[in-house]
Design an enzyme around this catalytic site. Structure first.
Site, mmCIF file in Angstrom:
data_model
loop_
_atom_site.group_PDB
_atom_site.id
_atom_site.type_symbol
_atom_site.label_atom_id
_atom_site.label_comp_id
_atom_site.label_asym_id
_atom_site.label_seq_id
_atom_site.Cartn_x
_atom_site.Cartn_y
_atom_site.Cartn_z
ATOM 1 N N ASN A 130 0.870 -1.178 0.000
ATOM 2 C CA ASN A 130 0.000 0.000 0.000
ATOM 3 C C ASN A 130 0.903 1.222 0.000
ATOM 4 O OD1 ASN A 130 -2.096 1.815 0.239
ATOM 5 N ND2 ASN A 130 -2.235 1.583 2.469
ATOM 6 N N ILE A 131 1.076 1.851 -1.157
ATOM 7 C CA ILE A 131 1.936 3.021 -1.270
ATOM 8 C C ILE A 131 1.111 4.251 -0.906
ATOM 9 C CG2 ILE A 131 3.427 4.351 -2.794
ATOM 10 C CD1 ILE A 131 3.645 1.805 -4.537
ATOM 11 N N LYS A 135 2.023 10.618 1.551
ATOM 12 C CA LYS A 135 3.424 10.713 1.980
ATOM 13 C C LYS A 135 4.357 10.944 0.787
ATOM 14 C CE LYS A 135 2.990 8.174 6.306
ATOM 15 N NZ LYS A 135 3.445 7.021 7.113
ATOM 16 N N CYS A 155 15.908 5.223 0.882
ATOM 17 C CA CYS A 155 15.151 4.280 1.705
ATOM 18 C C CYS A 155 16.157 3.243 2.201
ATOM 19 C CB CYS A 155 13.988 3.668 0.924
ATOM 20 S SG CYS A 155 14.435 2.963 -0.688
#
Length: 216
Positions: A130-131, A135, A155
């Site tokens: 779920n991106i 954000k 990341c």
């Protein structure tokens, strides 16, 4: 006229035979006693002198690359990358993981006046991905603000979450979708995710166009 060959005196014939025999025996003795050539193995090459990592070596983080003027991307930097990061004169780091930033990394940021912007996006594997659209947008606002540049986006591996942020930035820069995916695949390689590409394809950049810098 007929030529007559005079026979050699017996003494000379005997001497000649003795000389021939001596030469043959000498060659035989040499052959019997000659040692085979000695083969000496080559010594292994000496290792190069240890690099003075704290003095001269610059080691970029995993998957490091320049995205645009003042914008860089990478995987998670560790202590071996700090000297390299100093050469970038960073003002900000955009960190896309939910885990707390390591203490040693925080000390490096504080010492060099670098501000941390953290956007905790879970790094899950397909199909449970779920991106979070909000954000990604907030991260892009930080990236697009020239007051935060030069900055580094990272990341954990610099593949999926970083790839999505950079891919959405490319859409703002009016890249065609095939070029956006080509760049994403260069870093994600065999770990490329269909959900990441689908997210980038559907991402609406219209609300961010007013933040677009002149080089986009």
């Amino acid at each position: 006229m007929k030529l007559e060959v005079m026979p050699m005196p017996k003494q000379r014939v005997l001497e000649a035979e003795q000389r021939e025999e001596a030469m043959e025996m000498s060659g035989l003795d040499l052959w019997k006693h000659e040692k085979p050539p000695r083969i000496c193995p080559l010594s292994p090459p000496l290792p190069p002198p240890a690099a003075a990592c704290d003095e001269t070596t610059l080691v970029p983080p995993l998957n490091f690359a320049m995205v645009d003027d003042g914008i860089f991307r990478s995987g998670f930097p560790d202590t071996s990358n700090f000297r390299f990061l100093k050469t970038l004169n960073l003002r900000s780091i955009v960190y896309l993981c939910p885990e707390p930033y390591p203490e040693t990394n925080m000390e490096f940021l504080e010492k060099n006046g670098i501000r941390l912007h953290q956007f905790g996006i879970e790094g899950r594997k397909e199909p449970f991905v779920n991106i979070p659209d909000d954000k990604i947008r907030e991260a892009l606002k930080v990236v697009l603000d020239p007051r935060n540049q030069p900055l580094l986006i990272h990341c954990k591996r610099g593949k999926h979450r970083t790839g999505c942020v950079v891919g959405c930035l490319r859409k703002l820069q009016k890249w065609c979708l095939s070029s956006v995916f080509d760049e994403y695949h260069r870093f994600a390689a065999a770990k490329a995710r269909i959900t990441d590409q689908r997210f980038m394809e559907l991402f609406d950049v219209s609300s961010l166009k007013h933040l677009t810098p002149s080089h986009c």
